[in-house]
Design a protein around this motif. Structure first.
Motif, PDB file in Angstrom:
ATOM      1  N   ALA A   1       2.532   5.313  27.403  1.00  0.00           N
ATOM      2  CA  ALA A   1       1.849   6.336  26.597  1.00  0.00           C
ATOM      3  C   ALA A   1       2.338   6.299  25.157  1.00  0.00           C
ATOM      4  N   GLN A   2       3.642   6.098  24.958  1.00  0.00           N
ATOM      5  CA  GLN A   2       4.175   5.991  23.602  1.00  0.00           C
ATOM      6  C   GLN A   2       3.582   4.788  22.889  1.00  0.00           C
ATOM      7  N   SER A   3       3.440   3.707  23.599  1.00  0.00           N
ATOM      8  CA  SER A   3       2.864   2.499  23.002  1.00  0.00           C
ATOM      9  C   SER A   3       1.416   2.753  22.582  1.00  0.00           C
ATOM     10  N   TYR A   4       0.643   3.375  23.475  1.00  0.00           N
ATOM     11  CA  TYR A   4      -0.752   3.673  23.149  1.00  0.00           C
ATOM     12  C   TYR A   4      -0.844   4.661  21.997  1.00  0.00           C
ATOM     13  N   THR A   5       0.054   5.649  21.962  1.00  0.00           N
ATOM     14  CA  THR A   5       0.055   6.631  20.881  1.00  0.00           C
ATOM     15  C   THR A   5       0.342   5.954  19.550  1.00  0.00           C
ATOM     16  N   CYS A   6       1.323   5.070  19.538  1.00  0.00           N
ATOM     17  CA  CYS A   6       1.675   4.342  18.317  1.00  0.00           C
ATOM     18  C   CYS A   6       0.484   3.505  17.842  1.00  0.00           C
ATOM     19  N   LYS A   7      -0.173   2.827  18.771  1.00  0.00           N
ATOM     20  CA  LYS A   7      -1.335   2.014  18.403  1.00  0.00           C
ATOM     21  C   LYS A   7      -2.457   2.888  17.866  1.00  0.00           C
ATOM     22  N   ALA A   8      -2.662   4.055  18.480  1.00  0.00           N
ATOM     23  CA  ALA A   8      -3.725   4.957  18.033  1.00  0.00           C
ATOM     24  C   ALA A   8      -3.436   5.485  16.635  1.00  0.00           C
ATOM     25  N   VAL A   9      -2.168   5.842  16.369  1.00  0.00           N
ATOM     26  CA  VAL A   9      -1.795   6.340  15.037  1.00  0.00           C
ATOM     27  C   VAL A   9      -2.025   5.261  13.984  1.00  0.00           C
ATOM     28  N   ILE A  10      -1.611   4.052  14.281  1.00  0.00           N
ATOM     29  CA  ILE A  10      -1.806   2.947  13.329  1.00  0.00           C
ATOM     30  C   ILE A  10      -3.294   2.708  13.095  1.00  0.00           C
ATOM     31  N   THR A  11      -4.091   2.774  14.151  1.00  0.00           N
ATOM     32  CA  THR A  11      -5.537   2.582  14.016  1.00  0.00           C
ATOM     33  C   THR A  11      -6.158   3.667  13.146  1.00  0.00           C
ATOM     34  N   VAL A  12      -5.759   4.925  13.365  1.00  0.00           N
ATOM     35  CA  VAL A  12      -6.298   6.029  12.577  1.00  0.00           C
ATOM     36  C   VAL A  12      -5.922   5.876  11.105  1.00  0.00           C
ATOM     37  N   ILE A  13      -4.663   5.511  10.840  1.00  0.00           N
ATOM     38  CA  ILE A  13      -4.218   5.327   9.447  1.00  0.00           C
ATOM     39  C   ILE A  13      -4.986   4.178   8.798  1.00  0.00           C
ATOM     40  N   ALA A  14      -5.124   3.072   9.514  1.00  0.00           N
ATOM     41  CA  ALA A  14      -5.847   1.921   8.958  1.00  0.00           C
ATOM     42  C   ALA A  14      -7.311   2.277   8.713  1.00  0.00           C
ATOM     43  N   ALA A  15      -7.926   2.986   9.656  1.00  0.00           N
ATOM     44  CA  ALA A  15      -9.328   3.377   9.480  1.00  0.00           C
ATOM     45  C   ALA A  15      -9.471   4.336   8.300  1.00  0.00           C
ATOM     46  N   GLY A  16      -8.522   5.248   8.130  1.00  0.00           N
ATOM     47  CA  GLY A  16      -8.549   6.167   6.997  1.00  0.00           C
ATOM     48  C   GLY A  16      -8.425   5.439   5.677  1.00  0.00           C
ATOM     49  N   LEU A  17      -7.516   4.490   5.605  1.00  0.00           N
ATOM     50  CA  LEU A  17      -7.353   3.710   4.378  1.00  0.00           C
ATOM     51  C   LEU A  17      -8.607   2.883   4.079  1.00  0.00           C
ATOM     52  N   MET A  18      -9.162   2.276   5.107  1.00  0.00           N
ATOM     53  CA  MET A  18     -10.373   1.487   4.889  1.00  0.00           C
ATOM     54  C   MET A  18     -11.529   2.391   4.461  1.00  0.00           C
ATOM     55  N   GLY A  19     -11.619   3.573   5.048  1.00  0.00           N
ATOM     56  CA  GLY A  19     -12.657   4.521   4.647  1.00  0.00           C
ATOM     57  C   GLY A  19     -12.480   4.970   3.211  1.00  0.00           C
ATOM     58  N   ALA A  20     -11.229   5.220   2.811  1.00  0.00           N
ATOM     59  CA  ALA A  20     -10.963   5.633   1.434  1.00  0.00           C
ATOM     60  C   ALA A  20     -11.319   4.518   0.455  1.00  0.00           C
ATOM     61  N   VAL A  21     -10.953   3.285   0.811  1.00  0.00           N
ATOM     62  CA  VAL A  21     -11.289   2.145  -0.048  1.00  0.00           C
ATOM     63  C   VAL A  21     -12.804   1.998  -0.121  1.00  0.00           C
ATOM     64  N   TRP A  22     -13.489   2.087   0.993  1.00  0.00           N
ATOM     65  CA  TRP A  22     -14.944   1.984   1.011  1.00  0.00           C
ATOM     66  C   TRP A  22     -15.589   3.076   0.168  1.00  0.00           C
ATOM     67  N   PHE A  23     -15.093   4.313   0.324  1.00  0.00           N
ATOM     68  CA  PHE A  23     -15.625   5.421  -0.462  1.00  0.00           C
ATOM     69  C   PHE A  23     -15.387   5.175  -1.949  1.00  0.00           C
ATOM     70  N   GLY A  24     -14.192   4.677  -2.306  1.00  0.00           N
ATOM     71  CA  GLY A  24     -13.885   4.359  -3.700  1.00  0.00           C
ATOM     72  C   GLY A  24     -14.793   3.288  -4.254  1.00  0.00           C
ATOM     73  N   VAL A  25     -15.038   2.253  -3.472  1.00  0.00           N
ATOM     74  CA  VAL A  25     -15.920   1.169  -3.906  1.00  0.00           C
ATOM     75  C   VAL A  25     -17.328   1.699  -4.084  1.00  0.00           C
ATOM     76  N   LYS A  26     -17.795   2.563  -3.189  1.00  0.00           N
ATOM     77  CA  LYS A  26     -19.141   3.139  -3.296  1.00  0.00           C
ATOM     78  C   LYS A  26     -19.274   3.993  -4.555  1.00  0.00           C
ATOM     79  N   VAL A  27     -18.237   4.768  -4.864  1.00  0.00           N
ATOM     80  CA  VAL A  27     -18.271   5.627  -6.051  1.00  0.00           C
ATOM     81  C   VAL A  27     -18.302   4.765  -7.304  1.00  0.00           C
ATOM     82  N   VAL A  28     -17.485   3.722  -7.335  1.00  0.00           N
ATOM     83  CA  VAL A  28     -17.421   2.851  -8.523  1.00  0.00           C
ATOM     84  C   VAL A  28     -18.759   2.121  -8.692  1.00  0.00           C
ATOM     85  N   LEU A  29     -19.373   1.649  -7.631  1.00  0.00           N
ATOM     86  CA  LEU A  29     -20.627   0.914  -7.727  1.00  0.00           C
ATOM     87  C   LEU A  29     -21.819   1.831  -8.032  1.00  0.00           C
TER      88      LEU A  29
END
Length: 99
Positions: free
Chosen positions: A69-97
């Motif tokens: 469960a700890q392993s899955y939790t760690c993977k889920a947290v990393i996935t959420v952080i990565a998805a958030g960063l990618m979403g922020a970058v995507w949103f930034g690129v959309k605003v700039v374009l």
């Protein structure tokens, strides 16, 4: 009458082997008694061995499931952080374009 050296060696070897066997049996009995005494001091009797084994097996399964469960939790947290960063970058690129 003198005994041959080989016969003397065989007798000595046999005697030593028998002494070692008796010593090992004595050591085993002492160790078994000491372990039983220590376990009894913890309130664990000889009859409880099967239950103790089942308890330890349950604890091992519990520990493994918690680790998983700890392993899955760690993977889920990393996935959420990565998805958030990618979403922020995507949103930034959309605003700039869009300007």
């Amino acid at each position: 009458m003198k005994m041959p050296d080989d016969e003397i060696r065989a007798i000595v070897a046999e005697t030593l082997a028998e002494q070692q066997k008796h010593q090992q049996e004595s050591i085993d009995a002492i160790v078994l008694k000491a372990v039983a005494s220590v376990l009894a001091s913890f309130g664990i009797e000889d009859d409880d061995r099967k239950e103790m084994r089942a308890d330890f097996q349950h604890l091992r399964r519990w520990r493994r499931s918690v680790e998983q469960a700890q392993s899955y939790t760690c993977k889920a947290v990393i996935t959420v952080i990565a998805a958030g960063l990618m979403g922020a970058v995507w949103f930034g690129v959309k605003v700039v374009l869009s300007k």
